[in-house]
Design an enzyme around this catalytic site. Structure first.
Site, PDB file in Angstrom:
ATOM      1  N   GLU A  83      -1.092  -6.230   8.011  1.00 63.31           N
ATOM      2  CA  GLU A  83      -1.729  -5.687   6.811  1.00 63.31           C
ATOM      3  C   GLU A  83      -2.973  -6.490   6.451  1.00 63.31           C
ATOM      4  OE1 GLU A  83      -1.691  -3.155   5.064  1.00 63.31           O
ATOM      5  OE2 GLU A  83       0.282  -2.325   4.701  1.00 63.31           O
ATOM      6  N   TYR A 108      -2.644   3.205  -7.786  1.00 65.82           N
ATOM      7  CA  TYR A 108      -1.530   2.410  -7.277  1.00 65.82           C
ATOM      8  C   TYR A 108      -0.838   1.597  -8.372  1.00 65.82           C
ATOM      9  CZ  TYR A 108      -2.555   3.663  -2.469  1.00 65.82           C
ATOM     10  OH  TYR A 108      -2.719   4.362  -1.303  1.00 65.82           O
ATOM     11  N   ASP A 156      -7.491   4.302   6.410  1.00 67.10           N
ATOM     12  CA  ASP A 156      -6.255   4.541   5.672  1.00 67.10           C
ATOM     13  C   ASP A 156      -5.814   5.992   5.802  1.00 67.10           C
ATOM     14  OD1 ASP A 156      -4.224   3.311   4.083  1.00 67.10           O
ATOM     15  OD2 ASP A 156      -4.967   4.416   2.344  1.00 67.10           O
ATOM     16  N   TYR A 182       1.250  -2.670  -1.937  1.00 65.25           N
ATOM     17  CA  TYR A 182       0.160  -1.987  -2.639  1.00 65.25           C
ATOM     18  C   TYR A 182       0.440  -1.916  -4.144  1.00 65.25           C
ATOM     19  CZ  TYR A 182      -2.797  -0.330   1.216  1.00 65.25           C
ATOM     20  OH  TYR A 182      -3.685  -0.263   2.259  1.00 65.25           O
ATOM     21  N   CYS A 220       3.542  -2.668   3.059  1.00 66.11           N
ATOM     22  CA  CYS A 220       2.607  -1.616   2.666  1.00 66.11           C
ATOM     23  C   CYS A 220       3.074  -0.929   1.389  1.00 66.11           C
ATOM     24  CB  CYS A 220       2.458  -0.603   3.794  1.00 66.11           C
ATOM     25  SG  CYS A 220       1.400   0.795   3.363  1.00 66.11           S
TER      26      CYS A 220
END
Length: 217
Positions: free
Chosen positions: A206, A163, A44, A139, A135
């Site tokens: 993803e 997040y 990441d 998230y 993304c």
């Protein structure tokens, strides 16, 4: 129904495979192997570098100052804030800056990040942001779903809480609104199917990114 909702509805299978991936379920349950999470953190970091390039490309692709400033803000947030936070999180999981800098990109990392950049280079700003949407917005939705089960001793509490927190949820909300803003000038009815395919492909990539981490566990 906003554009993101329409894209998600058109790619229900791919979206579900991404947000409900075994990696995500294991992280939420606190049973994800540490090696899997460390591999994810390492990759990441490399993804964030390419994500910064995508936002730099968004500045170039922008046709208005409003869009340029939005891209500049996202780029600055990655380079000036998120990268430092990520490095500190990696350090708490035993990954030094040297480890991160010396890591090789996994094929799953290359596949998704270069797909995003290719969408932006070959298309326009809407193509780029649709490729990024799983993304950026995904998230936020994943973390929001996992947050209610968090306890003080949860091993992945920090990642989920970050997040699920107000700051990142606001980032995702702005990204969702920006999709609609771009759709006002860039989206013709006959174009939706192509954008839906881009979104579905990004969701699959993803999911492959999660699987890459899981395979290391």
């Amino acid at each position: 129904m906003d554009l993101f909702h329409r894209l998600r509805h058109a790619a229900t299978t791919e979206w579900s495979a991404y947000v409900d991936h075994p990696f995500v379920r294991a992280m939420g349950a606190g049973t994800l192997p540490e090696a899997a999470f460390r591999r994810y953190l390492e990759q990441d970091y490399l993804f964030l570098i390419q994500f910064a390039r995508a936002n730099a490309l968004a500045v170039y692709k922008s046709q208005t100052l409003r869009d340029m400033r939005a891209a500049q803000g996202a780029l600055g947030a990655i380079l000036d804030v998120e990268m430092d936070l990520h490095v500190r999180l990696c350090g708490r999981w035993g990954l030094s800056p040297c480890d991160l800098e010396g890591a090789d990109e996994h094929p799953a990392t290359v596949a998704y990040t270069r797909f995003v950049l290719d969408c932006g280079q070959a298309g326009d700003l809407l193509d780029l942001h649709v490729a990024l949407a799983p993304c950026v917005i995904g998230y936020a939705e994943i973390a929001r779903a996992l947050a209610p089960a968090l306890g003080d001793a949860h091993p992945y509490r920090e990642w989920i809480a970050d997040y699920a927190g107000e700051a990142y949820q606001s980032v995702a909300a702005r990204a969702r609104a920006h999709l609609d803003h771009l759709a006002e000038t860039h989206l013709a009815p006959k174009r939706f199917d192509a954008l839906a395919r881009t979104f579905a492909t990004a969701c699959r990539l993803e999911a492959d990114f999660w699987q890459m981490g899981l395979d290391a566990g």
